[in-house]
Design an enzyme around this catalytic site. Structure first.
Site, mmCIF file in Angstrom:
data_model
loop_
_atom_site.group_PDB
_atom_site.id
_atom_site.type_symbol
_atom_site.label_atom_id
_atom_site.label_comp_id
_atom_site.label_asym_id
_atom_site.label_seq_id
_atom_site.Cartn_x
_atom_site.Cartn_y
_atom_site.Cartn_z
ATOM 1 N N ASP A 28 -3.768 -6.745 -4.005
ATOM 2 C CA ASP A 28 -2.693 -5.748 -3.647
ATOM 3 C C ASP A 28 -1.533 -6.407 -2.785
ATOM 4 O O ASP A 28 -1.648 -7.615 -2.352
ATOM 5 C CB ASP A 28 -3.431 -4.670 -2.574
ATOM 6 C CG ASP A 28 -2.599 -3.567 -2.385
ATOM 7 O OD1 ASP A 28 -1.619 -3.243 -3.412
ATOM 8 O OD2 ASP A 28 -2.784 -2.648 -1.331
ATOM 9 N N ASN A 66 -3.729 4.132 -11.004
ATOM 10 C CA ASN A 66 -2.320 3.465 -11.212
ATOM 11 C C ASN A 66 -1.585 4.045 -12.165
ATOM 12 O O ASN A 66 -0.036 3.696 -12.587
ATOM 13 C CB ASN A 66 -2.506 2.095 -11.416
ATOM 14 C CG ASN A 66 -2.994 1.337 -10.226
ATOM 15 O OD1 ASN A 66 -3.388 0.274 -10.259
ATOM 16 N ND2 ASN A 66 -2.419 1.771 -9.053
HETATM 17 C C1 IPE Z 1 -5.538 -0.984 -5.758
HETATM 18 O O1 IPE Z 1 -4.348 -1.061 -5.155
HETATM 19 C C2 IPE Z 1 -5.423 -1.237 -7.248
HETATM 20 C C3 IPE Z 1 -5.202 -2.600 -7.576
HETATM 21 C C4 IPE Z 1 -5.118 -3.653 -6.802
HETATM 22 C C5 IPE Z 1 -5.248 -2.754 -9.027
HETATM 23 P P1 IPE Z 1 -3.267 0.257 -5.228
HETATM 24 O O2 IPE Z 1 -2.079 -0.370 -4.449
HETATM 25 O O3 IPE Z 1 -3.301 0.928 -6.253
HETATM 26 O O4 IPE Z 1 -4.049 1.098 -4.129
HETATM 27 P P2 IPE Z 1 -3.465 1.989 -2.967
HETATM 28 O O5 IPE Z 1 -2.916 3.096 -3.603
HETATM 29 O O6 IPE Z 1 -2.907 1.204 -1.883
HETATM 30 O O7 IPE Z 1 -4.688 2.876 -2.541
HETATM 31 C C1 IPE Z 2 -1.372 -4.649 -6.592
HETATM 32 O O1 IPE Z 2 -0.130 -4.543 -6.095
HETATM 33 C C2 IPE Z 2 -1.192 -4.532 -8.032
HETATM 34 C C3 IPE Z 2 -1.492 -3.213 -8.720
HETATM 35 C C4 IPE Z 2 -1.794 -2.230 -8.243
HETATM 36 C C5 IPE Z 2 -1.347 -3.374 -10.326
HETATM 37 P P1 IPE Z 2 0.800 -3.291 -5.918
HETATM 38 O O2 IPE Z 2 1.822 -3.016 -6.966
HETATM 39 O O3 IPE Z 2 -0.079 -2.210 -5.477
HETATM 40 O O4 IPE Z 2 1.764 -3.853 -4.521
HETATM 41 P P2 IPE Z 2 2.018 -3.013 -3.397
HETATM 42 O O5 IPE Z 2 0.894 -2.234 -2.709
HETATM 43 O O6 IPE Z 2 2.925 -1.547 -3.992
HETATM 44 O O7 IPE Z 2 2.714 -3.760 -2.534
HETATM 45 MG MG MG Z 3 -0.652 -1.435 -3.584
#
Ligand code: IPE
Ligand code: IPE
Ligand code: MG
Length: 246
Positions: free
Chosen positions: A24, A72
């Site tokens: 993340d 997502n």
């Molecule tokens: C979890 O991260 C999913 C992945 C790392 C693929 P998210 O960024 O989607 O989760 P939330 O929205 O912070 O819970």
């Molecule tokens: C994790 O990084 C990757 C995916 C969920 C695909 P994020 O895209 O959630 O990054 P932040 O949490 O918005 O910084």
């Molecule tokens: Mg995220």
């Protein structure tokens, strides 16, 4: 080998056999640089390569990474399309390296919503690396723990309806045979980067007894050195699994 991998007597601390990572922070990493979120995802993909390569030296046999959740899809069309393109590119570019490095790749998650071209690449990579055994890399793509459990229950219900399974034989040992992860051991250690302390629907069943590490570092900044430190700390954890040590 870093110091934290050794105990006071110099003996090597036990490594987690299976590490799962919620990667993340890609979006915030890009935002901090005033760049589009996809730039962060590309930087994150580079880290994946390095972290996979670090596994053999750390005695990590199974690595599972959360690449795209069932939630997502709620992101903008631009981000989702960019991520799907990135996954295809990653598979095409990395297939030969993964094969040569002894990495066996598997995908978990629901493939039904993914575009056929991506599913073909996923199937191809699984087949290409099927005889490898050095590191088992599992990529969770369109994965959600609740969705996985619901799909497992559906398959199980079919088996019962077909007379292949007795309801009384369903227990916590037989049920996970229906999960996407049925061939994998449970994760010993789950790492989440970016400072968020939640599991966001990742490996709900499988992580019942996992140790957790929530790391402030954003995923594109998560170096193999940081990975080695986190893995090293696992060795001092006291895992009791509900028992009282005698
Ligand atoms: C979890 O991260 C999913 C992945 C790392 C693929 P998210 O960024 O989607 O989760 P939330 O929205 O912070 O819970
Ligand atoms: C994790 O990084 C990757 C995916 C969920 C695909 P994020 O895209 O959630 O990054 P932040 O949490 O918005 O910084
Ligand atoms: Mg995220």
């Amino acid at each position: 080998m870093i110091d934290s991998m050794s105990g006071a007597d110099g003996a090597k601390a036990p490594a987690p056999n299976h590490v799962a990572i919620i990667m993340d922070g890609n979006g915030r990493w890009a935002q901090k640089r005033n760049r589009p979120r996809l730039v962060g995802h590309h930087a994150g993909a580079k880290r994946v390569r390095e972290i996979v390569r670090a596994c053999p030296d750390l005695d990590v046999k199974y690595l599972t990474i959360f690449a795209f959740s069932t939630e997502n899809w709620k992101r903008t069309q631009t981000e989702v399309a960019g991520l799907m393109k990135l996954f295809k590119r990653y598979i095409r570019r990395e297939a030969q390296n993964l094969l040569e490095e002894g990495v066996r790749v598997r995908f978990i998650g629901d493939r039904v919503r993914l575009e056929p071209a991506l599913v073909d690449l996923m199937d191809g990579l699984e087949l290409l690396t099927a005889d490898n055994d050095k590191v088992h890399l599992t990529i969770a793509l369109n994965y959600g723990g609740r969705d996985e459990v619901a799909r497992a229950a559906r398959r199980l219900a079919y088996d019962v309806a077909m007379g292949k399974l007795e309801p009384k034989s369903i227990c916590d040992e037989t049920f996970p045979k229906y999960l996407d992860t049925h061939v994998l051991p449970d994760p010993d250690l789950v790492i989440r980067t970016s400072g968020e302390a939640r599991i966001s629907n990742f490996l709900l069943w499988q992580s019942a007894y996992s140790e957790y590490e929530f790391i402030d570092t954003l995923w594109p900044d998560f170096t193999p050195d940081i990975f080695a430190q986190v893995v090293g700390r696992f060795g001092v954890r006291d895992r009791r699994f509900g028992a009282v040590p005698v």
